[in-house]
Scaffold this active site. Structure first.
Site, PDB file in Angstrom:
ATOM      1  CG  ASP A   1      -2.226   0.607   0.832  1.00 17.72           C
ATOM      2  OD1 ASP A   1      -2.323   1.719   0.829  1.00 17.72           O
ATOM      3  OD2 ASP A   1      -3.380   0.016   0.758  1.00 17.72           O
TER       4      ASP A   1
ATOM      5  CG  HIS B   1      -5.674   2.791   2.094  1.00 23.17           C
ATOM      6  ND1 HIS B   1      -5.177   1.852   1.344  1.00 23.17           N
ATOM      7  CD2 HIS B   1      -7.089   3.014   1.890  1.00 23.17           C
ATOM      8  CE1 HIS B   1      -6.418   1.084   0.823  1.00 23.17           C
ATOM      9  NE2 HIS B   1      -7.481   1.907   1.221  1.00 23.17           N
TER      10      HIS B   1
ATOM     11  CB  SER C   1      -9.909  -0.174   1.012  1.00 19.81           C
ATOM     12  OG  SER C   1      -9.715   0.085  -0.315  1.00 19.81           O
TER      13      SER C   1
END
Length: 770
Positions: free
Chosen positions: A186, A227, A405
């Site tokens: 990520d 994230h 996600s």
């Protein structure tokens, strides 16, 4: 007073009620005692309080009948001043002796204990005895002091029981992902956050954007590089540290690969998929192409090769597990079969449902989706609570993680639980277990269909909702599936027009028994179709694939926002809806144009069918289904039951290298210098040869040719018999030399001695200058 009912003398109403209560209490205590003295059932009541001893009488199994043992037990108990309450369970020769009922003072009770101990200790018939004490036992349950754990409804939903991943029972059996490493590919992982730091794996981490080992995210203008940290917290957040939340596999190790915070190339992606693949077991990838409803993209050549290499060589040959999110383009009418990561046979594609089990507005559909798990929904529903970064505006904890996600890391964490109880699961074993154990549930948006093998699938939810309890129990007793078998049809040239709806183009391909004999393929797993279609508006095309059983897969859904005029160029769609069905039979590809605009008709140029599966028969699949259902009680989920695992392959770690801009500049400079030096060297060699062609001599002076050279030629003398060059030494004496060396011989040693010139060219010359 009614007839037949007479008043008892001297029993007034105010005395009758207490007397009745005393009689009832007497019956309540005396009847069980009498029953307990005559059978073992009394053990449950008399053995729960007061003094009691477990006594093993000295008699070998089977030597004496139960009646005689009971009589002996009665005699021993009486000698000790106790009462024989009966045999203890099914243990022959084991009896429970209890204190006779009655209220006694503390000193009297202690005297009775000492007397009983003395008698039992010296009695010849007593092999072993032990006074029974109260044992402290508690129902196993999970309690965490993490302040946000009560809000983690996806782990333990107290508001709507059952609408969670059913993981607490697995934790109670000490299955927490121990020994498994999950890497989050990520924008980085802030591994210094206290929810992640104890479980962080620096050995499995890397920063491909900065080309260093530390995947720490970098602050950005949008405050958006949190994230990866959020995904990592979902998987392995540490419990009982009085901070934030708990991860699904909180006993696992967590690593990070930073690759999304900068320019991304095919080579960088390939390195990310195989980075430390002997350390990292599971790769969690909550990203993909743009979810804009008009993009068709996926891994390119190197990325595809890395995925394939990962499942073949990763994790000591058992295969890296790649978990990918299905995408968040639902509001744009997107479909995850246009995402090459989501429709790859090498990935586990995970979608999302909200707290109420419904398909969220952002979720995508596709025939290649394997399963779904929980995530956030609309603003009225709760999102996922997880770890957050504490950089910029972050606080280290968030209640707002959502989208697919958030679903993919939950799936990665559940797979980590599976790998703890069965480390040798292959990448295909994991896919099979998900298919076999996912739970179908009612949703009015879902188009559930049950295929020939008995598996239910919908384009919205795959095979159903992931359930940690079912996954782990199935993994515990799982034996590996047979090797992967495949069949590839020839490239089928069609060049046929695609008609507008309601008409359609239908093309067929029959897979015969002979076609499958060499590979041994019997039942299906993935089915892929590669098509090349020209069309002025790509989003108007609809493609359906029918397996031999008649099971339909919408492999190419129409997309209103996709106006690309180039159609499809060798794009591969896939489906898992025929999982477990027979491979042999006729496959039908049906294509139609659902657009309203009067555009030019599309052309199906060519297509190709690829089948993936194994040599399992339909009967084998049914047997495996029955076996797994028998394990769902949890009877195998303990450390004492373990199937043997084959040893993994010893595959060395091969560190990849990313071509960064600075590295590329260096390579260009080195290349230019190499070209310049090559040209210089070639010119030097050419000039040396030209000089040698015009001059010939020796290192020490003139080289007059001996007159007998011509004679030697005429006589056919061999080349090696020719005279050596001669020169004069310092004393003026002629001498011969066998070492002919020129100045250019140091650059071209193979040209040390040039060929001798013909004698006619030497006439009139007394010698040559070296």
């Amino acid at each position: 007073m009614p007839k037949g009912r007479q008043k008892v003398p001297h029993l007034d109403a105010h005395l009758g009620l207490p007397i009745c209560l005393w009689l009832e209490l007497a019956i309540f205590f005396l009847v069980p005692q009498v029953m307990g003295l005559s059978e073992a059932g009394g053990l449950d009541i008399l053995g729960t309080g007061g003094l009691s001893w477990a006594v093993h009488l000295d008699s070998l199994e089977g030597e004496r009948k139960e009646e005689s043992l009971t009589q002996q037990a009665d005699a021993v108990a009486q000698a000790a001043g106790l009462v024989n309450a009966g045999r203890i369970g099914e243990l022959q020769g084991h009896y429970l002796f209890v204190q006779p009922t009655g209220h006694r003072q503390a000193m009297e009770v202690e005297a009775m204990r000492q007397q009983a101990e003395a008698v039992l200790a010296r009695h010849e018939a007593v092999r072993w005895h032990s006074e029974q004490t109260l044992l402290k036992r508690a129902k196993r349950s999970i309690h965490f002091n993490d302040p946000k754990y009560p809000q983690q409804w996806h782990l333990n939903n107290r508001r709507s029981p059952g609408r969670d991943i059913n993981v607490t029972g697995v934790w109670e059996r000490n299955v927490t992902g121990r020994g498994v490493t999950v890497v989050v590919v990520d924008d980085g992982v802030e591994h210094t956050v206290q929810d992640i730091a104890p479980n962080y794996s620096p050995e499995g981490s890397y920063d491909l954007n900065s080309n260093d080992p530390d995947p720490m995210p970098h602050p950005d203008e949008e405050n958006g590089n949190h994230h990866g940290t959020r995904c990592a917290g979902e998987i392995a957040a540490v419990p009982n540290n009085s901070f934030c939340a708990v991860g699904v596999a909180y006993g696992s190790r967590i690593a990070g690969i930073r690759v999304l915070d900068g320019p991304l190339t095919d080579s960088m992606e390939a390195v990310a998929f195989n980075k430390h693949y002997q350390i990292n077991d599971i790769y969690s990838c909550s990203w993909g192409p743009d979810d804009d409803g008009k993009t068709v993209d996926g891994p390119h050549q190197l990325g595809k090769a890395a995925l394939q290499h990962g499942v073949m060589a990763g994790r000591q040959g058992f295969g890296s597990i790649f978990v990918v999110a299905s995408g968040n383009g639902g509001q744009h009418n997107d479909n995850c079969n246009y995402d090459g990561y989501a429709n790859s046979i090498y990935t586990v594609t995970i979608g999302a449902v909200d707290e109420e089990g419904r398909m969220p507005f952002y979720a995508e559909e596709c025939a290649s989706m394997l399963a779904v798990t929980f995530s956030g929904g609309d603003k009225m529903l709760r999102s996922i609570v997880t770890t957050d970064w504490d950089l910029q505006k972050g606080t280290g904890c968030t209640e707002g993680h959502t989208g697919t996600s958030a679903a993919a890391p939950l799936a990665a964490g559940m797979i980590a639980l599976m790998l703890q109880v069965r480390p040798c699961l292959t990448w295909r074993d994991v896919q099979h277990i998900i298919v076999f154990t996912a739970i179908q549930y009612e949703d009015h948006h879902a188009d559930w269909l049950t295929n020939e093998a008995g598996f239910s699938h919908s384009h919205q939810h795959g095979f159903g909702l992931l359930n940690a309890w079912r996954l782990v129990n199935a993994a515990k007793i799982w034996t590996s599936v047979p090797y992967l078998a495949s069949y590839v049809s020839p490239m089928l040239k069609e060049n046929k027009a695609v008609p507008r709806s309601p008409h359609s183009l239908e093309v067929l391909w029959n897979v015969s028994r002979t076609d499958l004999e060499m590979s041994g393929l019997k039942t299906l797993e993935h089915v892929a179709v590669t098509v090349s279609i020209t069309h002025p508006r790509r989003g108007s095309l609809e493609l359906k694939l029918f397996c031999p059983s008649g099971m339909m897969s919408l492999i190419g859904a129409p997309r209103s926002m996709d106006s690309d005029p180039n159609g499809f160029n060798a794009w591969t769609f896939s489906t898992v809806r025929c999982w477990g069905e027979r491979a042999r039979g006729v496959y039908r590809l049906v294509i139609r144009d659902v657009g309203d605009e009067p555009l030019q008709m599309g052309i199906l140029q060519q297509w190709q069918l690829t089948l993936y599966g194994s040599m399992w028969s339909p009967v084998d699949i049914k047997d495996r289904q029955s076996l797994l259902e028998s394990a769902m009680s949890g009877k195998y989920l303990h450390d004492g039951f373990t199937l043997p695992c084959p040893p993994g392959l010893k595959i060395p770690e091969e560190d990849g290298y990313t071509i960064t801009p600075n590295t590329l500049k260096t390579l260009v400079l080195v290349g230019c210098f190499s070209v310049f030096w090559t040209i210089y060297y070639m010119l030097e060699v050419c000039l040396s040869q030209r000089n040698k062609a015009s001059t010939h001599g020796c290192r020490k002076g003139c080289c007059p040719w001996a007159p007998r050279r011509q004679n030697s030629k005429d006589a056919g003398t061999a080349l090696e018999s020719m005279p050596l060059c001669s020169s004069k030494d310092l004393d003026g004496v002629d001498s011969e030399h066998g070492d002919c060396t020129t100045a250019s011989s140091f650059l071209a040693p193979e040209l040390d001695c040039p060929p001798h010139q013909p004698p006619d060219l030497l006439q009139g010359k007394s010698g040559q200058i070296c």
